[in-house]
Design a protein around this motif. Structure first.
Motif, PDB file in Angstrom:
ATOM      1  N   LEU A 132      79.052  88.274 128.013  1.00  7.62           N
ATOM      2  CA  LEU A 132      80.427  87.848 127.801  1.00  7.62           C
ATOM      3  C   LEU A 132      80.942  87.377 129.153  1.00  7.62           C
ATOM      4  N   VAL A 133      81.241  86.100 129.255  1.00  8.48           N
ATOM      5  CA  VAL A 133      81.641  85.487 130.522  1.00  8.48           C
ATOM      6  C   VAL A 133      83.153  85.332 130.536  1.00  8.48           C
ATOM      7  N   ALA A 147      83.677  94.950 124.195  1.00  7.13           N
ATOM      8  CA  ALA A 147      83.850  93.625 123.588  1.00  7.13           C
ATOM      9  C   ALA A 147      82.513  92.894 123.498  1.00  7.13           C
ATOM     10  N   ALA A 148      81.700  92.999 124.548  1.00  5.09           N
ATOM     11  CA  ALA A 148      80.364  92.385 124.519  1.00  5.09           C
ATOM     12  C   ALA A 148      79.517  92.999 123.408  1.00  5.09           C
ATOM     13  N   ASP A 149      79.612  94.316 123.256  1.00  8.33           N
ATOM     14  CA  ASP A 149      78.898  95.003 122.178  1.00  8.33           C
ATOM     15  C   ASP A 149      79.327  94.470 120.812  1.00  8.33           C
ATOM     16  N   TYR A 150      80.619  94.317 120.628  1.00  3.46           N
ATOM     17  CA  TYR A 150      81.141  93.828 119.347  1.00  3.46           C
ATOM     18  C   TYR A 150      80.642  92.418 119.051  1.00  3.46           C
ATOM     19  N   CYS A 151      80.672  91.567 120.056  1.00  2.17           N
ATOM     20  CA  CYS A 151      80.251  90.183 119.832  1.00  2.17           C
ATOM     21  C   CYS A 151      78.766  90.106 119.505  1.00  2.17           C
ATOM     22  N   LEU A 152      77.956  90.841 120.257  1.00  2.00           N
ATOM     23  CA  LEU A 152      76.518  90.793 119.995  1.00  2.00           C
ATOM     24  C   LEU A 152      76.187  91.417 118.649  1.00  2.00           C
ATOM     25  N   TRP A 153      76.892  92.469 118.275  1.00  4.86           N
ATOM     26  CA  TRP A 153      76.656  93.112 116.982  1.00  4.86           C
ATOM     27  C   TRP A 153      76.891  92.127 115.844  1.00  4.86           C
ATOM     28  N   ALA A 154      77.944  91.335 115.947  1.00  4.27           N
ATOM     29  CA  ALA A 154      78.240  90.345 114.907  1.00  4.27           C
ATOM     30  C   ALA A 154      77.129  89.294 114.819  1.00  4.27           C
ATOM     31  N   VAL A 155      76.624  88.869 115.976  1.00  2.00           N
ATOM     32  CA  VAL A 155      75.558  87.861 115.998  1.00  2.00           C
ATOM     33  C   VAL A 155      74.262  88.416 115.415  1.00  2.00           C
ATOM     34  N   THR A 156      73.848  89.589 115.873  1.00  5.37           N
ATOM     35  CA  THR A 156      72.567  90.131 115.424  1.00  5.37           C
ATOM     36  C   THR A 156      72.626  90.587 113.971  1.00  5.37           C
TER      37      THR A 156
END
Length: 222
Positions: free
Chosen positions: A31-32, A180-189
């Motif tokens: 997350l940048v 937040a990074a965890d949430y975003c990656l969870w949605a993708v995977t």
């Protein structure tokens, strides 16, 4: 000079076999975000956690997509959709990894980070920037040492020498940006592993790069 933050997360296990509850993919995400927007993200998610607590949600934990209730997930994804950041994700289908790449967990981890940062770094970091890469703390002390060495080596290879950079390993519970990074990656995977894009749709505008490294490969090693 700009200060840029890359909050990272990994998804999937480092087990290389076809068994129940073993992930198909291993994924790396960053997350940048720039400093002013990071302050806004921290304030927004901090206020959201307080509000949820007053409504008797999430009283005993930090934000964690896998464990959170539907109400908390919807609230977090709605908040994230209004914030200013970008997420880059690299996915590796583990069964396509050649034996020497998966000879050890640390080797495979470093390989995933190399191809992720090789694409991301030139696009988000300019010479004379300052970069802080924050990885979620994981595993034992010995594991973290091996993973840290792997990421530091990748940073040397992929980041311009004029970029001042630091690497930190923080517990996920310590910073809502890691959450937040965890949430975003969870949605993708979840989309890739289960074909469920319910949550992905809520933050799709934040996903800048979503790349299956071995998409063109057709040989499976197990």
């Amino acid at each position: 000079m700009t200060r840029r933050y890359l909050f990272s997360d990994e998804s999937g296990d480092l087990t290389f076999s076809r068994k129940p509850n073993v992930s198909t993919y291993f994924a790396v995400a960053t997350l940048v975000i720039d400093e002013p927007h990071l302050r806004t993200l921290r304030a927004t998610l901090g206020a959201l956690r307080d509000d949820l607590a007053f409504r008797n949600h999430g009283l005993d934990s930090y934000f964690h997509a896998t464990n959170d209730s539907y109400e908390i997930r919807r609230a977090v994804y709605t908040a994230l959709s209004d914030l200013d950041f970008q997420v880059d994700v690299t996915l590796l289908e583990k069964a396509k990894a050649q034996p020497h790449i998966r000879a050890s967990a640390a080797r495979f981890f470093q390989y995933a980070w190399f191809y992720h940062l090789k694409w991301v770094a030139p696009r988000v970091l300019s010479p004379d920037d300052e970069a802080l890469i924050v990885a979620a703390e994981l595993g034992t002390r010995q594991t973290r040492k091996a993973f840290r060495q792997g990421i530091e080596d990748v940073m040397t290879q992929c980041i311009n020498f004029r970029v001042k950079r630091s690497l930190a390993f923080w517990p996920c519970s310590s910073d809502v940006a890691l959450q937040a990074a965890d949430y975003c990656l969870w949605a993708v995977t979840r989309r890739w592993e289960r074909g469920d894009d319910t949550y992905y749709k809520l933050i799709e505008s934040k996903i800048r790069y979503e790349y299956d490294l071995w998409a063109k490969g057709d040989h499976y090693h197990y």
